[in-house]
Design a protein around this motif. Structure first.
Motif, PDB file in Angstrom:
ATOM      1  N   ASP A 189     -19.367 -53.619 -48.804  1.00  0.00           N
ATOM      2  CA  ASP A 189     -18.418 -54.586 -48.254  1.00  0.00           C
ATOM      3  C   ASP A 189     -17.393 -53.886 -47.368  1.00  0.00           C
ATOM      4  OD1 ASP A 189     -19.551 -56.755 -49.517  1.00  0.00           O
ATOM      5  OD2 ASP A 189     -17.980 -56.972 -51.030  1.00  0.00           O
ATOM      6  N   ASP A 215     -14.229 -60.619 -43.483  1.00  0.00           N
ATOM      7  CA  ASP A 215     -15.384 -61.439 -43.116  1.00  0.00           C
ATOM      8  C   ASP A 215     -16.160 -60.673 -42.046  1.00  0.00           C
ATOM      9  OD1 ASP A 215     -17.125 -63.250 -41.794  1.00  0.00           O
ATOM     10  OD2 ASP A 215     -15.902 -64.938 -42.454  1.00  0.00           O
ATOM     11  N   GLU A 216     -17.338 -60.170 -42.416  1.00  0.00           N
ATOM     12  CA  GLU A 216     -18.107 -59.294 -41.523  1.00  0.00           C
ATOM     13  C   GLU A 216     -18.501 -59.982 -40.222  1.00  0.00           C
ATOM     14  OE1 GLU A 216     -21.891 -56.248 -41.730  1.00  0.00           O
ATOM     15  OE2 GLU A 216     -21.093 -57.107 -43.574  1.00  0.00           O
ATOM     16  N   ALA A 217     -18.825 -61.263 -40.272  1.00  0.00           N
ATOM     17  CA  ALA A 217     -19.213 -61.977 -39.050  1.00  0.00           C
ATOM     18  C   ALA A 217     -18.046 -62.035 -38.077  1.00  0.00           C
ATOM     19  CB  ALA A 217     -19.696 -63.387 -39.398  1.00  0.00           C
ATOM     20  N   LYS A 218     -16.835 -62.317 -38.594  1.00  0.00           N
ATOM     21  CA  LYS A 218     -15.658 -62.353 -37.724  1.00  0.00           C
ATOM     22  C   LYS A 218     -15.329 -60.958 -37.201  1.00  0.00           C
ATOM     23  CE  LYS A 218     -13.472 -66.373 -39.838  1.00  0.00           C
ATOM     24  NZ  LYS A 218     -12.324 -66.844 -40.634  1.00  0.00           N
ATOM     25  N   TRP A 219     -15.499 -59.957 -38.036  1.00  0.00           N
ATOM     26  CA  TRP A 219     -15.227 -58.579 -37.623  1.00  0.00           C
ATOM     27  C   TRP A 219     -16.169 -58.155 -36.507  1.00  0.00           C
ATOM     28  CZ3 TRP A 219     -17.756 -53.850 -37.576  1.00  0.00           C
ATOM     29  CH2 TRP A 219     -16.958 -52.746 -37.382  1.00  0.00           C
ATOM     30  N   ARG A 220     -17.477 -58.459 -36.675  1.00  0.00           N
ATOM     31  CA  ARG A 220     -18.457 -58.092 -35.646  1.00  0.00           C
ATOM     32  C   ARG A 220     -18.183 -58.823 -34.327  1.00  0.00           C
ATOM     33  NH1 ARG A 220     -22.564 -54.961 -37.318  1.00  0.00           N
ATOM     34  NH2 ARG A 220     -23.060 -54.942 -39.528  1.00  0.00           N
ATOM     35  N   ALA A 221     -17.758 -60.089 -34.405  1.00  0.00           N
ATOM     36  CA  ALA A 221     -17.444 -60.839 -33.193  1.00  0.00           C
ATOM     37  C   ALA A 221     -16.273 -60.206 -32.443  1.00  0.00           C
ATOM     38  CB  ALA A 221     -17.138 -62.288 -33.540  1.00  0.00           C
ATOM     39  N   LYS A 222     -15.307 -59.688 -33.183  1.00  0.00           N
ATOM     40  CA  LYS A 222     -14.131 -59.096 -32.557  1.00  0.00           C
ATOM     41  C   LYS A 222     -14.389 -57.659 -32.096  1.00  0.00           C
ATOM     42  CE  LYS A 222      -9.236 -58.193 -33.321  1.00  0.00           C
ATOM     43  NZ  LYS A 222      -8.101 -58.357 -34.223  1.00  0.00           N
TER      44      LYS A 222
END
Length: 74
Positions: free
Chosen positions: A5, A65-72
């Motif tokens: 995580d 939140d990995e999806a939000k992190w990857r988007a940023k």
């Protein structure tokens, strides 16, 4: 919380490498005199931070939140 995580600690992104239980004496709420027999173990996570591994109580970590992190951050 599980191994792998992404978490936030001290305003930095870290990765969880191990989860375990340990005791933690909080002097600000429990006082200076340590009495390990009076407390129960709590969830901890070993995280990779500042190029090293450190054990932190899980209540002091925020899951990212990995999806939000990857988007940023890509």
């Amino acid at each position: 919380m599980k191994v792998g995580d992404l978490v936030k600690w001290n305003n930095q992104a870290c990765i969880v490498t191990e989860v375990y239980e340990s005791k933690c004496w909080r002097t600000e709420s429990m006082g200076k005199k340590v009495s390990w027999g009076d407390i129960e173990p709590e969830p901890f996570a070993r995280i990779l931070a500042d190029g090293g591994l450190i054990g932190i109580p899980q209540v002091d970590l925020e899951t990212i939140d990995e999806a939000k992190w990857r988007a940023k951050w890509g």
